[in-house]
Design an enzyme around this catalytic site. Structure first.
Site, PDB file in Angstrom:
ATOM      1  N   ILE A  10      43.852  32.244  39.099  1.00  0.00           N
ATOM      2  CA  ILE A  10      42.452  31.948  38.784  1.00  0.00           C
ATOM      3  C   ILE A  10      41.969  32.908  37.717  1.00  0.00           C
ATOM      4  O   ILE A  10      42.003  34.128  37.916  1.00  0.00           O
ATOM      5  CB  ILE A  10      41.563  32.065  40.046  1.00  0.00           C
ATOM      6  CG1 ILE A  10      42.058  31.118  41.142  1.00  0.00           C
ATOM      7  CG2 ILE A  10      40.100  31.767  39.694  1.00  0.00           C
ATOM      8  CD1 ILE A  10      41.358  31.296  42.480  1.00  0.00           C
ATOM      9  N   ASP A  62      42.473  39.883  28.938  1.00  0.00           N
ATOM     10  CA  ASP A  62      41.496  39.178  28.116  1.00  0.00           C
ATOM     11  C   ASP A  62      42.077  37.807  27.796  1.00  0.00           C
ATOM     12  O   ASP A  62      43.051  37.690  27.049  1.00  0.00           O
ATOM     13  CB  ASP A  62      41.234  39.971  26.831  1.00  0.00           C
ATOM     14  CG  ASP A  62      40.189  39.316  25.939  1.00  0.00           C
ATOM     15  OD1 ASP A  62      39.808  38.159  26.203  1.00  0.00           O
ATOM     16  OD2 ASP A  62      39.765  39.959  24.962  1.00  0.00           O
ATOM     17  N   ASN A  89      39.234  28.933  34.666  1.00  0.00           N
ATOM     18  CA  ASN A  89      37.814  29.001  34.994  1.00  0.00           C
ATOM     19  C   ASN A  89      37.006  29.842  34.006  1.00  0.00           C
ATOM     20  O   ASN A  89      35.839  29.569  33.774  1.00  0.00           O
ATOM     21  CB  ASN A  89      37.645  29.584  36.400  1.00  0.00           C
ATOM     22  CG  ASN A  89      36.227  30.048  36.652  1.00  0.00           C
ATOM     23  OD1 ASN A  89      35.316  29.240  36.824  1.00  0.00           O
ATOM     24  ND2 ASN A  89      36.019  31.363  36.659  1.00  0.00           N
ATOM     25  N   TYR A 154      28.376  25.482  22.885  1.00  0.00           N
ATOM     26  CA  TYR A 154      29.034  25.593  24.188  1.00  0.00           C
ATOM     27  C   TYR A 154      29.534  24.228  24.653  1.00  0.00           C
ATOM     28  O   TYR A 154      30.679  24.091  25.101  1.00  0.00           O
ATOM     29  CB  TYR A 154      28.065  26.182  25.214  1.00  0.00           C
ATOM     30  CG  TYR A 154      28.604  26.197  26.620  1.00  0.00           C
ATOM     31  CD1 TYR A 154      29.722  26.957  26.944  1.00  0.00           C
ATOM     32  CD2 TYR A 154      28.006  25.440  27.624  1.00  0.00           C
ATOM     33  CE1 TYR A 154      30.235  26.970  28.240  1.00  0.00           C
ATOM     34  CE2 TYR A 154      28.508  25.446  28.915  1.00  0.00           C
ATOM     35  CZ  TYR A 154      29.620  26.211  29.220  1.00  0.00           C
ATOM     36  OH  TYR A 154      30.133  26.217  30.494  1.00  0.00           O
ATOM     37  N   LYS A 158      33.496  22.793  25.559  1.00  0.00           N
ATOM     38  CA  LYS A 158      33.884  22.127  26.801  1.00  0.00           C
ATOM     39  C   LYS A 158      34.330  20.688  26.549  1.00  0.00           C
ATOM     40  O   LYS A 158      35.226  20.174  27.233  1.00  0.00           O
ATOM     41  CB  LYS A 158      32.727  22.174  27.804  1.00  0.00           C
ATOM     42  CG  LYS A 158      32.447  23.576  28.333  1.00  0.00           C
ATOM     43  CD  LYS A 158      33.672  24.195  29.000  1.00  0.00           C
ATOM     44  CE  LYS A 158      33.373  25.512  29.691  1.00  0.00           C
ATOM     45  NZ  LYS A 158      34.569  26.085  30.363  1.00  0.00           N
TER      46      LYS A 158
END
Length: 234
Positions: A10, A62, A89, A154, A158
């Site tokens: 994750i 990172d 995520n 943004y 996505k």
């Protein structure tokens, strides 16, 4: 997929939706590879999980650096012997209208929100092919389906991630590698506070959060269990 004893990596694991997802998957017995930039927060979380009998390893990195991403995938396989689930995520927003958007800020979130998950997928896919399959969960946002003033950059990152996910789903089906896209809504985290760009626009554009990180984490777990192509919050 049955999650107990599966190896789950994750990113963005130290806070917000990522942290809630770590704890959610821990409750069903996953083995956890925790990735975020904050070494202190990750080590503290790993110790917390160890005290609960959960097998977890902290791997500070990172995600905008492809070499570091490759390194955490390799370390996960070295530590656990496989990688069953990759959850991309980590992400960051930039606020700014198209006419005023700082291109350097846009490049930063492109590296993190698009090229970071791509690097993780490219490192994980050979591992998953070699073991006969796996699951990739990419965390997108409902804003990628909307037109919100100040959030175009943004949303664009996505939307790019959505297309990578959709295409990879088709390309990898014969390898038994499944790809799920999850679409959180506004969530009660520090995500907005950590956004790049115009602070005044962030204050004017803020709205009351609708979901808790824990609720989103439950949807991510549901996505892992049932493997729909897309997982929404309702």
């Amino acid at each position: 997929m049955e999650i107990r004893d599966k190896v789950v990596l994750i990113t963005g694991a130290s806070a917000g939706i990522g942290l809630a997802t770590v704890r959610c998957f821990a409750t069903v017995g996953a083995k956890l590879a925790l990735v975020a930039r904050s070494a202190d927060a990750l080590n503290h979380l790993a110790k917390e999980l160890h005290s609960q009998g959960i097998d977890a390893v902290a791997m500070p990195a990172d995600v905008s650096d492809p070499k570091q991403v490759e390194g955490v995938i390799e370390e996960t396989v070295r530590r656990f012997g496989c990688l069953d689930v990759l959850i991309n995520n980590v992400g960051q927003a930039v606020v700014g209208k198209v006419a005023d958007l700082n291109p350097d800020d846009f490049r930063k979130i492109l590296d993190l929100n698009v090229l970071g998950p791509l690097a993780a997928m490219q490192s994980a896919i050979p591992v998953m092919r070699g073991q006969g399959g796996g699951l990739i969960i990419n965390i997108s946002s409902v804003v990628s389906k909307m037109h919100i003033a100040g959030l175009g950059a943004y949303a664009a990152t996505k939307a790019a991630l959505n297309m990578i996910s959709d295409t990879a789903r088709d390309e990898l089906a014969s390898d038994q590698i499944r790809v799920v896209t999850v679409y959180p809504r506004s969530t009660a985290t520090d995500f907005g506070k950590n956004a790049l760009g115009a602070r005044e626009q962030q204050r004017q554009g803020s709205s009351s959060p609708t979901d808790t990180p824990e609720m989103v984490a439950e949807k991510i777990l549901a996505a892992a269990l049932h493997e729909p192509d897309e997982q929404y919050m309702d």
